[in-house]
Enzyme design. Structure first.
Site, PDB file in Angstrom:
ATOM      1  N   ARG A   1      -9.761  -3.032   5.189  1.00 57.04           N
ATOM      2  CA  ARG A   1     -10.195  -4.187   4.036  1.00 57.04           C
ATOM      3  C   ARG A   1     -10.593  -5.370   4.797  1.00 57.04           C
ATOM      4  O   ARG A   1     -11.806  -5.940   4.249  1.00 57.04           O
ATOM      5  CB  ARG A   1      -9.171  -4.502   3.028  1.00 57.04           C
ATOM      6  N   TYR A   2     -10.314  -5.913   5.872  1.00 60.33           N
ATOM      7  CA  TYR A   2     -10.524  -7.041   6.443  1.00 60.33           C
ATOM      8  C   TYR A   2     -11.253  -6.750   7.752  1.00 60.33           C
ATOM      9  O   TYR A   2     -10.723  -5.776   8.577  1.00 60.33           O
ATOM     10  CB  TYR A   2      -9.363  -8.151   6.449  1.00 60.33           C
TER      11      TYR A   2
ATOM     12  N   ARG B   1      -8.304  -6.444  11.128  1.00 64.62           N
ATOM     13  CA  ARG B   1      -7.190  -5.855  10.879  1.00 64.62           C
ATOM     14  C   ARG B   1      -7.136  -4.757  10.089  1.00 64.62           C
ATOM     15  O   ARG B   1      -8.037  -4.708   9.098  1.00 64.62           O
ATOM     16  CB  ARG B   1      -6.028  -6.802  10.327  1.00 64.62           C
TER      17      ARG B   1
ATOM     18  N   CYS C   1      10.375   5.831   1.502  1.00 67.10           N
ATOM     19  CA  CYS C   1      10.970   4.451   1.594  1.00 67.10           C
ATOM     20  C   CYS C   1      12.398   4.784   1.381  1.00 67.10           C
ATOM     21  O   CYS C   1      12.902   5.840   0.921  1.00 67.10           O
ATOM     22  CB  CYS C   1      10.563   3.538   0.369  1.00 67.10           C
TER      23      CYS C   1
ATOM     24  N   CYS D   1      10.793   0.669  -5.554  1.00 67.83           N
ATOM     25  CA  CYS D   1      10.742  -0.551  -6.010  1.00 67.83           C
ATOM     26  C   CYS D   1      10.126  -0.223  -7.551  1.00 67.83           C
ATOM     27  O   CYS D   1       9.101   0.805  -7.373  1.00 67.83           O
ATOM     28  CB  CYS D   1      10.068  -1.734  -5.353  1.00 67.83           C
TER      29      CYS D   1
ATOM     30  N   CYS E   1       6.399  -1.149  -7.487  1.00 70.64           N
ATOM     31  CA  CYS E   1       5.656  -0.870  -6.296  1.00 70.64           C
ATOM     32  C   CYS E   1       4.183  -0.455  -6.562  1.00 70.64           C
ATOM     33  O   CYS E   1       3.861   0.437  -7.464  1.00 70.64           O
ATOM     34  CB  CYS E   1       6.238   0.355  -5.585  1.00 70.64           C
TER      35      CYS E   1
ATOM     36  N   ARG F   1       1.990   1.302  -4.905  1.00 71.93           N
ATOM     37  CA  ARG F   1       1.812   2.434  -4.239  1.00 71.93           C
ATOM     38  C   ARG F   1       2.716   3.598  -4.849  1.00 71.93           C
ATOM     39  O   ARG F   1       2.934   4.616  -4.328  1.00 71.93           O
ATOM     40  CB  ARG F   1       2.088   2.388  -2.681  1.00 71.93           C
TER      41      ARG F   1
ATOM     42  N   ASP G   1       0.967  -6.605  -8.967  1.00 70.65           N
ATOM     43  CA  ASP G   1       0.038  -5.833  -9.198  1.00 70.65           C
ATOM     44  C   ASP G   1      -0.060  -5.035 -10.377  1.00 70.65           C
ATOM     45  O   ASP G   1       0.871  -4.696 -11.024  1.00 70.65           O
ATOM     46  CB  ASP G   1      -0.343  -4.868  -7.973  1.00 70.65           C
TER      47      ASP G   1
ATOM     48  N   ASP H   1      -3.757  -9.983  -5.356  1.00 72.75           N
ATOM     49  CA  ASP H   1      -4.598  -8.942  -4.782  1.00 72.75           C
ATOM     50  C   ASP H   1      -5.478  -8.790  -5.866  1.00 72.75           C
ATOM     51  O   ASP H   1      -5.163  -8.120  -7.026  1.00 72.75           O
ATOM     52  CB  ASP H   1      -3.932  -7.767  -4.505  1.00 72.75           C
TER      53      ASP H   1
ATOM     54  N   LYS I   1      -7.117 -10.267  -1.077  1.00 70.79           N
ATOM     55  CA  LYS I   1      -6.180 -11.234  -1.699  1.00 70.79           C
ATOM     56  C   LYS I   1      -7.027 -12.500  -1.820  1.00 70.79           C
ATOM     57  O   LYS I   1      -7.747 -13.036  -0.931  1.00 70.79           O
ATOM     58  CB  LYS I   1      -4.930 -11.736  -0.580  1.00 70.79           C
TER      59      LYS I   1
END
Length: 371
Positions: free
Chosen positions: A96-97, A100, A109, A113, A116, A118, A279, A316, A323
């Site tokens: 995205r950037y 990085r 995981c 959560c 989440c 994702r 999100d 985001d 962000k």
């Protein structure tokens, strides 16, 4: 050991197990099974031990115990709220950037959560890790682009991999000359702190690149003695740490809790980094606050704790646009707003282009332009 510990020896993955251990109501079981059929459930013994069964609004339970509210989607919610797919040139990579990339190594995981972003992409039934072919293709992508300075290992939780596999991945990345930073995003030090042992710590250190670890925690109770010991192992080994938290309704959306959380991070030698606005993941509206509420809390935090404890409040932007900082603004053009009440003598005209600055108490001051 938590006063709520029920002697749970293994991770709870089924709603019936949550009911059996007093973490959910038997009356809710049919609804919780509907939620679990869509979104993964996992509560480790370390997290289960923190939940107060007598508190219907327990902030740890709100993060991990499924709710029927997750089956209600609000307008704007989407399976890929931050646009990972639109910025994925090869499988496993999100670019995205310019400098990085995210390297999504695993899709599992230790805990899942309830908020989440994702949540449609992780959990049992998904491939637990990238195949060797996909992994090598992702490495080739990174190797071919000299602008990539930092690789962020995520997923899923990369610390779900074995130390042996992590050591191999770290060595592969460090062998790429232009990759100087490898950052790992994880919940493991709080969710399963015993996993952060000497072998795991050794696997994360590699010659040729600097390792950073970003810890995700949302409530000060998560930073137990065992979690603090796990973090100390990392920091004592020379691995710097930063924090990530999500602003969650009923979990940390009050100034006192945020203050305690950020102080706890700093006490653990973890620099607060991001406070994420929730999100637009499906079925998470009941956990999201308003942006105005987040800004109000950041103003309160500014006056309560030192700069060491200040995270960036970020959003985001849906669709994969990255962000954006969304914290309160303390500076404005004094000429376009009502007159300030400080640094102004009675009868003195306001110079043009003066700035209006708000301090942590909410008082307004004028600041002259740089001539």
């Amino acid at each position: 050991m938590s006063k709520f510990n029920r002697g749970i020896a293994s991770t709870l993955r089924q709603p019936s197990e949550l009911v059996a251990h007093g973490l959910a109501s038997a009356a809710d079981l049919p609804d919780l099974e509907r939620v679990a059929a869509r979104y993964a459930v996992a509560v480790t013994p370390a997290m289960a031990a923190l939940i107060d069964p007598d508190d219907p609004n327990d902030p740890i339970a709100r993060q991990y115990i499924p709710s029927v509210e997750e089956l209600t989607m609000q307008r704007g919610e989407t399976a890929d709220p931050i646009g990972d797919h639109s910025h994925s040139p090869v499988e496993g990579i999100v670019h995205r950037y310019p400098d990085r990339v995210l390297f999504k190594l695993v899709h599992v995981c230790a805990v899942y959560c309830r908020f989440c972003f994702r949540r449609e992409m992780v959990g049992p039934g998904r491939e637990s890790a990238l195949s060797q072919r996909i992994y090598r293709s992702a490495l080739d992508y990174i190797r071919a682009r000299g602008e990539i300075w930092e690789v962020i290992l995520t997923g899923g939780d990369p610390l779900m991999l074995s130390p042996r596999r992590l050591a191999e991945i770290m060595a592969d990345l460090a062998a790429i000359d232009h990759v100087r930073i490898v950052r790992l995003h994880t919940r493991i030090p709080v969710a399963d702190p015993a996993r952060v042992d000497e072998e795991m710590v050794a696997a994360l250190k590699v010659a040729g690149a600097t390792t950073w670890v970003a810890l995700h925690a949302n409530h000060p109770r998560e930073l137990t003695a065992a979690a603090r010991t796990a973090c100390a192992r990392l920091v004592d080994a020379g691995i710097p740490m930063v924090s990530q938290s999500v602003l969650l309704r009923g979990v940390n959306d009050d100034a006192a809790t945020l203050e305690a959380l950020m102080r706890a991070f700093v006490e653990c030698r973890i620099k607060p980094y991001y406070l994420h606005h929730g999100d637009l993941a499906p079925g998470t509206a009941h956990l999201r606050t308003t942006l105005e509420k987040g800004q109000e809390l950041m103003r309160a935090l500014r006056g309560r704790v030192s700069g060491l404890c200040q995270p960036d409040y970020v959003l985001d932007i849906p669709g994969g646009h990255g962000k954006a900082p969304v914290g309160p603004n303390y500076l404005s053009d004094a000429n376009s707003l009502p007159q300030a009440n400080s640094l102004h003598q009675e009868g003195e005209p306001h110079p043009e282009l003066r700035y209006r600055v708000v301090d942590y108490c909410g008082d307004v001051h004028l600041y002259p332009p740089n001539r």
